[in-house]
Design a protein around this motif. Sequence first.
Motif, PDB file in Angstrom:
ATOM      1  N   TRP A  15       0.839  -1.207   0.000  1.00 39.16           N
ATOM      2  CA  TRP A  15       0.000   0.000   0.000  1.00 39.16           C
ATOM      3  C   TRP A  15       0.867   1.247   0.000  1.00 39.16           C
ATOM      4  N   MET A  16       1.902   1.236   0.838  1.00 37.25           N
ATOM      5  CA  MET A  16       2.771   2.406   0.959  1.00 37.25           C
ATOM      6  C   MET A  16       3.501   2.661  -0.359  1.00 37.25           C
ATOM      7  N   LYS A  17       3.976   1.611  -0.989  1.00 32.77           N
ATOM      8  CA  LYS A  17       4.688   1.761  -2.258  1.00 32.77           C
ATOM      9  C   LYS A  17       3.757   2.157  -3.402  1.00 32.77           C
ATOM     10  N   GLU A  18       2.487   1.750  -3.319  1.00 34.49           N
ATOM     11  CA  GLU A  18       1.501   2.108  -4.340  1.00 34.49           C
ATOM     12  C   GLU A  18       1.064   3.557  -4.235  1.00 34.49           C
ATOM     13  N   GLY A  19       1.419   4.196  -3.127  1.00 33.93           N
ATOM     14  CA  GLY A  19       1.043   5.596  -2.948  1.00 33.93           C
ATOM     15  C   GLY A  19      -0.240   5.814  -2.177  1.00 33.93           C
ATOM     16  N   LYS A  20      -0.782   4.744  -1.563  1.00 37.41           N
ATOM     17  CA  LYS A  20      -1.935   4.967  -0.689  1.00 37.41           C
ATOM     18  C   LYS A  20      -1.465   5.856   0.452  1.00 37.41           C
ATOM     19  N   GLU A  21      -2.306   6.804   0.839  1.00 37.54           N
ATOM     20  CA  GLU A  21      -1.896   7.823   1.798  1.00 37.54           C
ATOM     21  C   GLU A  21      -2.327   7.508   3.223  1.00 37.54           C
ATOM     22  N   VAL A  22      -1.346   7.574   4.131  1.00 36.14           N
ATOM     23  CA  VAL A  22      -1.644   7.456   5.559  1.00 36.14           C
ATOM     24  C   VAL A  22      -2.451   8.692   5.936  1.00 36.14           C
TER      25      VAL A  22
ATOM     26  N   TYR B  92      -5.865   5.162   4.860  1.00 38.20           N
ATOM     27  CA  TYR B  92      -5.791   4.327   6.057  1.00 38.20           C
ATOM     28  C   TYR B  92      -5.104   5.108   7.160  1.00 38.20           C
ATOM     29  N   VAL B  93      -5.278   4.646   8.395  1.00 37.73           N
ATOM     30  CA  VAL B  93      -4.637   5.238   9.564  1.00 37.73           C
ATOM     31  C   VAL B  93      -3.855   4.135  10.260  1.00 37.73           C
ATOM     32  N   LEU B  94      -2.637   4.465  10.677  1.00 37.09           N
ATOM     33  CA  LEU B  94      -1.795   3.548  11.455  1.00 37.09           C
ATOM     34  C   LEU B  94      -1.761   4.041  12.893  1.00 37.09           C
TER      35      LEU B  94
ATOM     36  N   ARG C 154       6.190   5.056   9.495  1.00 37.37           N
ATOM     37  CA  ARG C 154       5.947   6.411   9.001  1.00 37.37           C
ATOM     38  C   ARG C 154       4.458   6.750   8.956  1.00 37.37           C
ATOM     39  N   GLY C 155       4.137   7.881   9.573  1.00 34.14           N
ATOM     40  CA  GLY C 155       2.773   8.386   9.568  1.00 34.14           C
ATOM     41  C   GLY C 155       1.887   7.877  10.691  1.00 34.14           C
ATOM     42  N   SER C 156       2.428   7.039  11.575  1.00 37.91           N
ATOM     43  CA  SER C 156       1.622   6.477  12.657  1.00 37.91           C
ATOM     44  C   SER C 156       1.274   7.522  13.708  1.00 37.91           C
ATOM     45  N   LEU C 157       0.112   7.324  14.309  1.00 40.04           N
ATOM     46  CA  LEU C 157      -0.281   8.081  15.492  1.00 40.04           C
ATOM     47  C   LEU C 157       0.100   7.241  16.700  1.00 40.04           C
TER      48      LEU C 157
END
Length: 152
Positions: free
Chosen positions: A33-40, A44-46, A60-63
């Motif tokens: 997902w991250m490599k495909e460019g889906k945005e955190v 999705y949310v981490l 990267r991008g986690s709360l």
Amino acid sequence: MIPAAPACLPWHAAYPAPRTVASSISRLDLLGWMKEGKEVGKDYVLIDLRRTDFEGGTIRGSLNLPAQSLYPTIPTLYSVFSQARVSKVIWYCGSSRGRGTRAAGWFAGYLEEQKNGEMESLVLEGGIKGWAAAGDDYTRLMDDYDESKWTE
């Protein structure tokens, strides 16, 4: 106010056991997902559930929402994620076998109560330890990565 578990009980004893078993996502799928460019934050949310063991970096991008204070905030998180049209919420801790599965289960149960079939609660298989141990493709996608914390 958050109820306190007696000193001899684990922190989660103050809350009900999850009624729902959440689905999981593999680190390979998340990496894709991250490599495909889906945005955190959009697609999705981490959520990193660690508190006292929050060191060595995070995906990267986690709360960072420590599991010990999570349960009472689930309705608010749901409201925020719904308004942002987030479709996947991914939970993880050190190994994702305790806090991760518990949090994902609580949130999945809340989604069922809300009759929300569009949002999904997922637990990251292997947690942050599995992510960090999987090699450079993964550690390059960590913020504040500190290799010494993972090789001790």
